[in-house]
Design an enzyme around this catalytic site. Structure first.
Site, mmCIF file in Angstrom:
data_model
loop_
_atom_site.group_PDB
_atom_site.id
_atom_site.type_symbol
_atom_site.label_atom_id
_atom_site.label_comp_id
_atom_site.label_asym_id
_atom_site.label_seq_id
_atom_site.Cartn_x
_atom_site.Cartn_y
_atom_site.Cartn_z
ATOM 1 C CG HIS A 1 1.380 2.236 4.322
ATOM 2 N ND1 HIS A 1 0.380 2.113 3.636
ATOM 3 C CD2 HIS A 1 1.632 3.195 4.952
ATOM 4 C CE1 HIS A 1 -0.120 3.521 3.373
ATOM 5 N NE2 HIS A 1 0.588 4.107 4.451
ATOM 6 C CG PHE B 1 10.663 13.104 9.067
ATOM 7 C CD1 PHE B 1 9.731 13.651 10.094
ATOM 8 C CD2 PHE B 1 9.917 12.045 8.226
ATOM 9 C CE1 PHE B 1 8.282 13.392 9.902
ATOM 10 C CE2 PHE B 1 8.611 11.705 8.162
ATOM 11 C CZ PHE B 1 7.783 12.443 9.080
ATOM 12 C CB SER C 1 -0.951 -0.074 1.144
ATOM 13 O OG SER C 1 -0.169 -0.051 2.395
ATOM 14 C CD GLU D 1 1.616 8.918 4.600
ATOM 15 O OE1 GLU D 1 1.327 8.079 5.543
ATOM 16 O OE2 GLU D 1 2.576 9.670 4.499
ATOM 17 C CG ASP E 1 2.162 15.773 13.407
ATOM 18 O OD1 ASP E 1 2.295 14.729 14.506
ATOM 19 O OD2 ASP E 1 2.696 15.447 12.359
#
Length: 288
Positions: free
Chosen positions: A259, A210, A7, A9, A101
Site C-alpha cells: 500500500h 513525520f 493499492s 492512498e 488524529d
C-alpha cells in the site's frame, strides 16, 4: 520476483492547485490497476466533506475500488454512521476505520460526548451493518501512545476481533521492522492480511520529521545516504532505489500486497511500481 498487488492512498484537496494535483495523481496511477485506493481524513476530521466528495468522484468516474477513511474525531455516533450509510448508498464497500488524529494544538484525543470512544467501538458499529470490508491501521513500530510493541499487537487483535478484515501498517524504513511485527501478530493469533504501508521519500527532511511524530524508527544510515545524495543532486534516484529495494525485500519475505502513501505525488510511486514489474494496463482507447 512475484508481482505484488498494489493499492494507493490519496488525500483530499483543500485548494484549487491541490485539486489539480489529486486528479493528476489519480489519472496517472489508476492504469496501474490498484486493488483499492484509500482517501484520508485530515487531522481532527478537518477534511470530512472533502473526503466524501473525493471518494464519490474517484468511485464514479475512475471505476476504482475506494476505501474511505472514517474516524471517531469530533463527530457523534449518529453523524459518523450517517456518513457510513451514505457511502454504502453510493456503492462504496470498503472503509478504513481509525480513531483519528486529534486537532492540531490539542493535548490528545478526546472523544466526542456522543461519539465513539475508540476505533474498536467504531469498527464494531460498522461491522454490525454488514455493508463494508473494514481495514484498520497497524503499527510495526511502537505507537507514540502505546507502551510497547506488545501493546500495539494486542490493540490490533482487539480491532480484528471487533470485525476488521485487514490491516494497513504505518510506514517504516527497513523490511525487518515489518517482519518482526508480522511474526508477533501471527503468534497472537491475528490471521487477517497485514499490508505494509510504503512511503516513497519525496523529501527526506519532511519524512524524517513525520517519522519522529508518529514513532517510526529512523535508521542512522538514511541520514548519511540522503546527505550525500543531496550534495550530488540525486535524491530522487536514491529514493526510487531505496523504496524499490524495500519492496523487493518484502516480496522476497512472502508479502503479496503493498500500500503506497502517494502524498498526491505520482512520479516516485509510478517509478517504483515500474521497477517491481507493474506496468499500466492498456485499454482500447490507448491503441485506437
Amino acid at each position: 520476483m512475484i508481482t505484488p498487488n498494489i493499492s494507493f492512498e490519496f488525500f483530499p484537496p483543500q485548494s484549487l492547485d491541490a485539486s489539480f494535483r489529486l486528479w493528476e495523481t489519480v489519472r496517472e496511477l489508476a492504469p496501474l490497476d490498484p486493488g483499492f485506493v484509500s482517501v484520508t481524513y485530515g487531522a481532527g476530521g478537518t477534511t470530512r466533506e472533502l473526503t466524501h466528495d473525493a471518494v464519490g468522484t474517484i468511485h464514479k468516474h475512475y471505476g476504482l475500488n475506494v476505501a474511505a477513511h472514517l474516524t471517531c474525531v469530533d463527530a457523534s455516533r449518529e453523524e459518523t454512521m450517517e456518513i457510513a450509510n451514505g457511502y454504502a448508498a453510493e456503492g462504496v464497500r470498503e472503509i478504513v476505520a481509525l480513531r483519528g488524529d486529534p486537532p492540531k494544538g490539542s493535548a490528545g484525543f478526546v472523544p466526542h460526548p456522543d461519539g465513539f470512544a475508540s476505533s474498536v467501538e467504531l469498527i464494531e458499529a460498522l461491522a454490525d451493518t454488514g455493508d463494508f470490508h473494514l481495514r484498520v491501521g497497524a503499527y510495526p513500530d511502537p505507537h507514540p501512545e502505546s507502551g510497547s510493541m506488545d501493546d500495539n499487537v494486542a490493540w490490533l487483535k482487539r480491532k480484528v476481533d471487533a470485525g476488521a478484515g485487514s490491516a494497513i501498517t504505518q510506514f517504516f524504513f527497513e523490511a525487518d521492522t515489518f517482519f518482526r511485527f508480522r511474526d508477533k501478530c501471527e503468534r497472537a493469533g491475528i490471521t487477517v492480511p497485514i499490508i505494509p504501508g510504503i512511503l516513497p521519500i519525496e523529501n527526506w527532511k519532511g519524512v524524517r520529521k513525520f517519522a519522529e511524530r508518529c514513532g517510526a524508527t529512523v535508521p542512522a544510515w538514511l541520514d548519511d545516504a540522503f546527505d550525500k545524495a543531496n550534495r550530488d543532486n540525486r535524491e530522487d534516484l536514491l529514493a526510487t532505489a531505496l523504496c524499490s529495494e524495500l519492496c523487493s525485500d518484502l516480496i522476497d519475505g512472502g508479502v503479496e500486497d503493498l500500500h503506497f502513501y502517494t502524498l498526491n505525488k505520482p512520479a516516485l510511486t509510478r517509478d517504483v511500481a515500474r521497477a517491481l514489474g507493474i506496468t499500466p494496463r492498456v485499454t482500447l482507447q490507448d491503441v485506437a
